[in-house]
Design a protein around this motif. Sequence first.
Motif, PDB file in Angstrom:
ATOM      1  N   HIS A 162      30.379  47.782  18.375  1.00  0.00           N
ATOM      2  CA  HIS A 162      31.484  46.872  18.017  1.00  0.00           C
ATOM      3  C   HIS A 162      32.098  47.297  16.691  1.00  0.00           C
ATOM      4  O   HIS A 162      31.488  47.142  15.629  1.00  0.00           O
ATOM      5  CB  HIS A 162      30.940  45.440  17.911  1.00  0.00           C
TER       6      HIS A 162
ATOM      7  N   HIS B 177      40.550  37.292  20.275  1.00  0.00           N
ATOM      8  CA  HIS B 177      39.636  36.727  19.280  1.00  0.00           C
ATOM      9  C   HIS B 177      39.970  35.247  19.069  1.00  0.00           C
ATOM     10  O   HIS B 177      41.148  34.878  19.088  1.00  0.00           O
ATOM     11  CB  HIS B 177      39.839  37.515  17.972  1.00  0.00           C
TER      12      HIS B 177
ATOM     13  N   GLU C 243      36.959  40.769  22.145  1.00  0.00           N
ATOM     14  CA  GLU C 243      36.085  39.695  21.846  1.00  0.00           C
ATOM     15  C   GLU C 243      36.794  38.366  21.989  1.00  0.00           C
ATOM     16  O   GLU C 243      37.984  38.227  21.712  1.00  0.00           O
ATOM     17  CB  GLU C 243      35.464  39.835  20.443  1.00  0.00           C
TER      18      GLU C 243
ATOM     19  N   HIS D 211      32.143  36.319  20.347  1.00  0.00           N
ATOM     20  CA  HIS D 211      32.142  36.017  18.913  1.00  0.00           C
ATOM     21  C   HIS D 211      31.823  34.524  18.793  1.00  0.00           C
ATOM     22  O   HIS D 211      32.598  33.687  19.235  1.00  0.00           O
ATOM     23  CB  HIS D 211      33.540  36.353  18.367  1.00  0.00           C
TER      24      HIS D 211
ATOM     25  N   HIS E 278      28.026  39.436  20.098  1.00  0.00           N
ATOM     26  CA  HIS E 278      28.312  40.344  18.993  1.00  0.00           C
ATOM     27  C   HIS E 278      28.030  39.672  17.661  1.00  0.00           C
ATOM     28  O   HIS E 278      28.196  38.464  17.514  1.00  0.00           O
ATOM     29  CB  HIS E 278      29.753  40.836  19.130  1.00  0.00           C
TER      30      HIS E 278
ATOM     31  N   ASP F  32      30.975  46.205  13.174  1.00  0.00           N
ATOM     32  CA  ASP F  32      32.143  45.320  13.025  1.00  0.00           C
ATOM     33  C   ASP F  32      33.086  45.863  11.940  1.00  0.00           C
ATOM     34  O   ASP F  32      33.866  45.111  11.362  1.00  0.00           O
ATOM     35  CB  ASP F  32      31.740  43.872  12.727  1.00  0.00           C
TER      36      ASP F  32
HETATM   37 ZN   LIG Z   1      33.816  38.921  15.853  1.00  0.00          ZN
END
Ligand SMILES: [Zn+2]
Length: 264
Positions: free
Chosen positions: A7, A64, A93, A129, A155, A205
């Motif tokens: 990720h 997201h 995500e 997420h 994640h 990330d």
């Molecule tokens: Zn995230």
Amino acid sequence: MILADSHCHLDFDELAPDFDTVMARARAVGIRRFVTIGVRVRQHARVLAKAEAHDDVFCTVGTHPHYADEETDISADDLIAHAHHPKVVGIGEVGLDTFLANAPWDAQMRNLRAHIVAARETRLPLVIHSVRQDEAMAQVLREESASGAFPIVMHCFSGGPALARTCLDLGAYLSFSGMLTFPERDYLREIARDLPADRILVETDAPSLAPVPYLDQRNEPAYLTHVVACLARLRGTSAETIAEQTTRNFFAAFEKIPPLEQLS
Ligand SMILES: [Zn+2]
Ligand SMILES: [Zn+2]
């Protein structure tokens, strides 16, 4: 050591000025696969461009929670259509986050459910997420899994033991980021210490969440080695063992990514 960053956000502007050297440093520490993660379906082209430009980069498509209210019109079919591309290996995500993200709850929940439909249909892992919404997340995942299983990657796992337990029950992978090294995260280290070895992934990330000793600096995939070293210490094993196990888990989680021997 052979590693996979499950990720990262390679299309983000923070990495643009020295992108080629960032990638060179990552490959030099052994990272052989990168999954660059979508945060807005409408900007999928920029994420896909990174995957198409590099043999070792793959991508996901999703919204997201921070941008949930901008994309409430994105349907599961839209996600599925993008997922047909050979370089798209996951959905997300997507998730729930009322701490960092401030999009309305209903929009976050609506998008989460649409992404679940796409993950179930494509059999691609749903990259989730979840920040400070353990109970709501566990409930949605249990409820939706009961109406048809779908693969899950949690994640930057930051939840408590109860959410970790739900994830394990549903066959999910738990991915750890630089947050694992943050001084105040003892509870997270306890969870990571005790998980079954075949459920753990690692990620950066990047450009967010730089591990100790780079706290509050720009993160980059090469710093993945610090997450691996932390896991090795916690679990009383070597970094090589963690690398080997998490890379194997990576290819099991992201089944659409061809095995290493099939690509240059
Ligand atoms: Zn995230
Ligand atoms: Zn991310």
